[in-house]
Design a protein around this motif. Structure first.
Motif, PDB file in Angstrom:
ATOM      1  N   VAL A   1       0.841  -1.200   0.000  1.00 46.84           N
ATOM      2  CA  VAL A   1       0.000   0.000   0.000  1.00 46.84           C
ATOM      3  C   VAL A   1       0.874   1.247   0.000  1.00 46.84           C
ATOM      4  CG1 VAL A   1      -1.759   1.286   1.269  1.00 46.84           C
ATOM      5  CG2 VAL A   1      -1.882  -1.211   1.156  1.00 46.84           C
ATOM      6  N   LEU A   2       1.915   1.241   0.843  1.00 47.06           N
ATOM      7  CA  LEU A   2       2.825   2.386   0.873  1.00 47.06           C
ATOM      8  C   LEU A   2       3.607   2.521  -0.429  1.00 47.06           C
ATOM      9  CD1 LEU A   2       4.353   2.388   4.466  1.00 47.06           C
ATOM     10  CD2 LEU A   2       2.766   4.023   3.462  1.00 47.06           C
ATOM     11  N   ARG A   3       4.036   1.392  -0.992  1.00 46.02           N
ATOM     12  CA  ARG A   3       4.758   1.437  -2.267  1.00 46.02           C
ATOM     13  C   ARG A   3       3.922   2.138  -3.330  1.00 46.02           C
ATOM     14  NH1 ARG A   3       4.745  -4.153  -4.370  1.00 46.02           N
ATOM     15  NH2 ARG A   3       2.635  -3.460  -4.911  1.00 46.02           N
ATOM     16  N   ASP A   4       2.649   1.749  -3.429  1.00 43.06           N
ATOM     17  CA  ASP A   4       1.767   2.373  -4.422  1.00 43.06           C
ATOM     18  C   ASP A   4       1.518   3.836  -4.099  1.00 43.06           C
ATOM     19  OD1 ASP A   4       1.654  -0.064  -5.676  1.00 43.06           O
ATOM     20  OD2 ASP A   4      -0.305  -0.617  -4.867  1.00 43.06           O
ATOM     21  N   ALA A   5       1.398   4.137  -2.794  1.00 42.86           N
ATOM     22  CA  ALA A   5       1.129   5.514  -2.397  1.00 42.86           C
ATOM     23  C   ALA A   5       2.286   6.435  -2.790  1.00 42.86           C
ATOM     24  CB  ALA A   5       0.886   5.581  -0.889  1.00 42.86           C
ATOM     25  N   PHE A   6       3.525   5.998  -2.546  1.00 40.41           N
ATOM     26  CA  PHE A   6       4.670   6.822  -2.903  1.00 40.41           C
ATOM     27  C   PHE A   6       4.826   6.931  -4.418  1.00 40.41           C
ATOM     28  CE2 PHE A   6       6.159   6.031   1.529  1.00 40.41           C
ATOM     29  CZ  PHE A   6       6.331   7.355   1.888  1.00 40.41           C
ATOM     30  N   GLU A   7       4.451   5.898  -5.140  1.00 43.83           N
ATOM     31  CA  GLU A   7       4.492   5.974  -6.604  1.00 43.83           C
ATOM     32  C   GLU A   7       3.499   7.021  -7.096  1.00 43.83           C
ATOM     33  OE1 GLU A   7       5.860   5.386 -10.299  1.00 43.83           O
ATOM     34  OE2 GLU A   7       6.674   4.462  -8.470  1.00 43.83           O
ATOM     35  N   HIS A   8       2.321   7.076  -6.476  1.00 41.95           N
ATOM     36  CA  HIS A   8       1.335   8.089  -6.849  1.00 41.95           C
ATOM     37  C   HIS A   8       1.847   9.493  -6.509  1.00 41.95           C
ATOM     38  CE1 HIS A   8      -1.887   5.602  -8.290  1.00 41.95           C
ATOM     39  NE2 HIS A   8      -1.913   4.875  -7.186  1.00 41.95           N
ATOM     40  N   MET A   9       2.563   9.618  -5.386  1.00 43.93           N
ATOM     41  CA  MET A   9       3.114  10.918  -5.022  1.00 43.93           C
ATOM     42  C   MET A   9       4.166  11.370  -6.026  1.00 43.93           C
ATOM     43  SD  MET A   9       3.378  10.496  -0.876  1.00 43.93           S
ATOM     44  CE  MET A   9       4.073  12.121  -0.627  1.00 43.93           C
ATOM     45  N   LYS A  10       4.973  10.436  -6.531  1.00 42.39           N
ATOM     46  CA  LYS A  10       5.967  10.793  -7.553  1.00 42.39           C
ATOM     47  C   LYS A  10       5.276  11.251  -8.831  1.00 42.39           C
ATOM     48  CE  LYS A  10       9.572   7.666  -5.862  1.00 42.39           C
ATOM     49  NZ  LYS A  10      10.344   6.436  -6.128  1.00 42.39           N
ATOM     50  N   ARG A  11       4.173  10.584  -9.176  1.00 47.21           N
ATOM     51  CA  ARG A  11       3.425  10.999 -10.364  1.00 47.21           C
ATOM     52  C   ARG A  11       2.824  12.387 -10.162  1.00 47.21           C
ATOM     53  NH1 ARG A  11       0.158   5.319 -11.538  1.00 47.21           N
ATOM     54  NH2 ARG A  11       2.000   4.071 -12.104  1.00 47.21           N
ATOM     55  N   ALA A  12       2.387  12.653  -8.936  1.00 47.24           N
ATOM     56  CA  ALA A  12       1.856  13.984  -8.640  1.00 47.24           C
ATOM     57  C   ALA A  12       2.945  15.037  -8.805  1.00 47.24           C
ATOM     58  CB  ALA A  12       1.290  14.021  -7.220  1.00 47.24           C
ATOM     59  N   ALA A  13       4.174  14.700  -8.355  1.00 47.40           N
ATOM     60  CA  ALA A  13       5.291  15.632  -8.519  1.00 47.40           C
ATOM     61  C   ALA A  13       5.585  15.877  -9.994  1.00 47.40           C
ATOM     62  CB  ALA A  13       6.537  15.096  -7.813  1.00 47.40           C
ATOM     63  N   ASP A  14       5.477  14.805 -10.809  1.00 50.04           N
ATOM     64  CA  ASP A  14       5.697  14.973 -12.249  1.00 50.04           C
ATOM     65  C   ASP A  14       4.669  15.942 -12.848  1.00 50.04           C
ATOM     66  OD1 ASP A  14       7.833  13.279 -12.264  1.00 50.04           O
ATOM     67  OD2 ASP A  14       6.698  11.513 -12.888  1.00 50.04           O
ATOM     68  N   ILE A  15       3.427  15.871 -12.351  1.00 48.94           N
ATOM     69  CA  ILE A  15       2.386  16.770 -12.844  1.00 48.94           C
ATOM     70  C   ILE A  15       2.688  18.213 -12.434  1.00 48.94           C
ATOM     71  CG2 ILE A  15      -0.050  17.404 -12.633  1.00 48.94           C
ATOM     72  CD1 ILE A  15      -0.660  14.412 -12.324  1.00 48.94           C
ATOM     73  N   ILE A  16       3.139  18.375 -11.176  1.00 53.96           N
ATOM     74  CA  ILE A  16       3.412  19.715 -10.658  1.00 53.96           C
ATOM     75  C   ILE A  16       4.577  20.360 -11.395  1.00 53.96           C
ATOM     76  CG2 ILE A  16       4.226  21.002  -8.645  1.00 53.96           C
ATOM     77  CD1 ILE A  16       2.679  18.943  -6.920  1.00 53.96           C
ATOM     78  N   TYR A  17       5.660  19.589 -11.560  1.00 59.50           N
ATOM     79  CA  TYR A  17       6.867  20.151 -12.155  1.00 59.50           C
ATOM     80  C   TYR A  17       6.980  19.882 -13.649  1.00 59.50           C
ATOM     81  CZ  TYR A  17       8.282  20.550  -7.277  1.00 59.50           C
ATOM     82  OH  TYR A  17       8.333  20.853  -5.955  1.00 59.50           O
ATOM     83  N   GLY A  18       6.084  19.069 -14.159  1.00 56.17           N
ATOM     84  CA  GLY A  18       6.186  18.618 -15.533  1.00 56.17           C
ATOM     85  C   GLY A  18       6.144  19.687 -16.593  1.00 56.17           C
ATOM     86  N   PRO A  19       5.255  20.676 -16.529  1.00 57.58           N
ATOM     87  CA  PRO A  19       5.162  21.631 -17.639  1.00 57.58           C
ATOM     88  C   PRO A  19       6.468  22.315 -17.994  1.00 57.58           C
ATOM     89  CG  PRO A  19       3.280  21.851 -16.171  1.00 57.58           C
ATOM     90  CD  PRO A  19       4.227  20.892 -15.505  1.00 57.58           C
ATOM     91  N   SER A  20       7.340  22.561 -16.995  1.00 54.41           N
ATOM     92  CA  SER A  20       8.582  23.278 -17.285  1.00 54.41           C
ATOM     93  C   SER A  20       9.686  22.353 -17.775  1.00 54.41           C
ATOM     94  CB  SER A  20       9.066  24.012 -16.029  1.00 54.41           C
ATOM     95  OG  SER A  20       9.366  23.083 -15.012  1.00 54.41           O
ATOM     96  N   ARG A  21       9.493  21.013 -17.643  1.00 60.42           N
ATOM     97  CA  ARG A  21      10.563  20.110 -18.043  1.00 60.42           C
ATOM     98  C   ARG A  21      10.023  18.902 -18.796  1.00 60.42           C
ATOM     99  NH1 ARG A  21      11.451  15.925 -14.230  1.00 60.42           N
ATOM    100  NH2 ARG A  21      13.664  15.952 -14.692  1.00 60.42           N
ATOM    101  N   ARG A  22       8.856  19.068 -19.432  1.00 62.81           N
ATOM    102  CA  ARG A  22       8.189  17.942 -20.076  1.00 62.81           C
ATOM    103  C   ARG A  22       9.070  17.316 -21.148  1.00 62.81           C
ATOM    104  NH1 ARG A  22       3.743  20.254 -20.692  1.00 62.81           N
ATOM    105  NH2 ARG A  22       4.206  21.246 -22.684  1.00 62.81           N
ATOM    106  N   GLN A  23       9.839  18.158 -21.881  1.00 65.15           N
ATOM    107  CA  GLN A  23      10.682  17.655 -22.948  1.00 65.15           C
ATOM    108  C   GLN A  23      12.170  17.727 -22.587  1.00 65.15           C
ATOM    109  OE1 GLN A  23       9.619  16.252 -25.808  1.00 65.15           O
ATOM    110  NE2 GLN A  23       7.519  16.427 -25.117  1.00 65.15           N
ATOM    111  N   SER A  24      12.464  17.771 -21.310  1.00 65.21           N
ATOM    112  CA  SER A  24      13.863  17.864 -20.901  1.00 65.21           C
ATOM    113  C   SER A  24      14.269  16.650 -20.082  1.00 65.21           C
ATOM    114  CB  SER A  24      14.108  19.146 -20.094  1.00 65.21           C
ATOM    115  OG  SER A  24      13.436  19.080 -18.850  1.00 65.21           O
ATOM    116  N   LEU A  25      15.566  16.408 -20.071  1.00 61.33           N
ATOM    117  CA  LEU A  25      16.137  15.309 -19.298  1.00 61.33           C
ATOM    118  C   LEU A  25      17.265  15.846 -18.433  1.00 61.33           C
ATOM    119  CD1 LEU A  25      16.502  12.374 -21.863  1.00 61.33           C
ATOM    120  CD2 LEU A  25      14.973  12.454 -19.899  1.00 61.33           C
ATOM    121  N   SER A  26      17.386  15.309 -17.241  1.00 63.71           N
ATOM    122  CA  SER A  26      18.499  15.650 -16.361  1.00 63.71           C
ATOM    123  C   SER A  26      19.407  14.426 -16.262  1.00 63.71           C
ATOM    124  CB  SER A  26      17.977  16.041 -14.971  1.00 63.71           C
ATOM    125  OG  SER A  26      19.053  16.280 -14.087  1.00 63.71           O
TER     126      SER A  26
END
Length: 313
Positions: free
Chosen positions: A77-102
């Protein structure tokens, strides 16, 4: 206060993170390394979560951590929860780096291998902007601070997926000018007449073959392996060799183009010395973004083509 707003219904986030990492890695010490805290801090957070849960979540056995029935129910349950949080972070920060790689790589790998090839990647993927960070410190890939990394070592990197990218065995290299004259460098024994150029080991990386190891492998104990200039990066030692000061040890992958062009020479046909370490490709576990998938596929293709070229030298 209603039950729905009771803050006690959500345990501390640090305790949840500590348990999830320890359960996933079956080790308190590995979890501590991944989270950049001490093992004692991880154990304390797990105990705190056990207080909230009202019972033990793990058992400490000789082979590592073993989940209790309660812990085994909580971990996925925690594994899935943290995966969802990472996806949420991608949504939050995604527009400025959608086509970029670090990308995080060691400095010498960047200078001698990656950067000279980047024009080819840009030609194939003009829509992807690559940000290269040349640093000995490993970026937090699992936490999303870098998409892809390359590191020199044996592959002990908790929380990420690793694979060998290029082998890191070394060969002696020098300016072609050292192959001529009264003290021409023709056999390993001739090294006694030439300056040895050294690369010091960073505290953040695994040991690499040095002149002492190379000379011992050829039973050349009459040559002092301690003398000569020292650099903290292989790229600097290679450039010093190019300018004729002496002989350096370098990974074949770093000097293949210079050997092919004649800018450098490999004076000994049997000079290669293998190592258990390699330059390894590191990516996060789970699905990669399409941009990262494209870059990883390109890196693999470049490494495969590079191996063919090296075998022909």
């Amino acid at each position: 206060m209603s039950q729905d707003s009771d803050p006690r219904k959500l345990p501390p986030l640090n305790a949840l993170k500590a348990f999830e990492a320890a359960a996933r890695l079956s080790s308190v010490s590995l979890a501590a390394k991944e989270l950049s805290v001490t093992p004692g801090a991880v154990s304390q957070q797990v105990r705190l979560l056990e207080d909230h849960a009202g019972g033990p979540l793990v058992r400490r056995e000789a082979g590592g951590l073993v989940l209790t029935e309660l812990g085994a129910r909580l971990q996925p349950v925690l594994r899935d929860a943290f995966e969802h949080m990472k996806r949420a972070a991608d949504i939050i920060y995604g527009p400025s780096r959608r086509q970029s790689l670090s990308i995080s790589v060691p400095p010498s790998f960047a200078v001698r291998w990656l950067v000279p090839r980047m024009a080819r990647f840009s030609a194939q993927h003009p829509e992807i902007e690559v940000w290269i960070s040349a640093d000995m410190q490993l970026a937090d890939i699992a936490g999303g601070r870098a998409d892809v990394a390359v590191r020199y070592g044996q592959g002990d990197y908790p929380g990420v997926r690793t694979e060998v990218l290029i082998e890191a065995g070394v060969i002696p290299i020098c300016s072609p000018s050292l192959l001529q004259g009264p003290k021409a460098l023709l056999t390993p024994a001739d090294l006694i007449h030439h300056t040895l150029i050294h690369v010091g080991r960073s505290t953040l990386e695994e040991p690499r073959p040095d002149w002492s190891t190379w000379l011992n492998s050829r039973k050349l104990d009459q040559i002092d392996a301690t003398l000569g200039p020292r650099f903290d990066q292989t790229a600097f030692a290679i450039e010093d060799a190019v300018h004729g000061r002496g002989v350096a040890l370098a990974p074949r992958a770093f000097v293949a183009a210079d050997l092919a062009s004649g800018r450098l020479a490999a004076p000994f046909a049997d000079g290669y010395l293998a190592t258990d370490n390699a330059y390894r490709l590191l990516t996060r576990r789970g699905a990669l973004r399409p941009e990262a998938q494209a870059f990883v596929a390109w890196l693999r293709a470049e490494a495969a083509a590079d191996a063919v070229v090296r075998d022909e030298l």
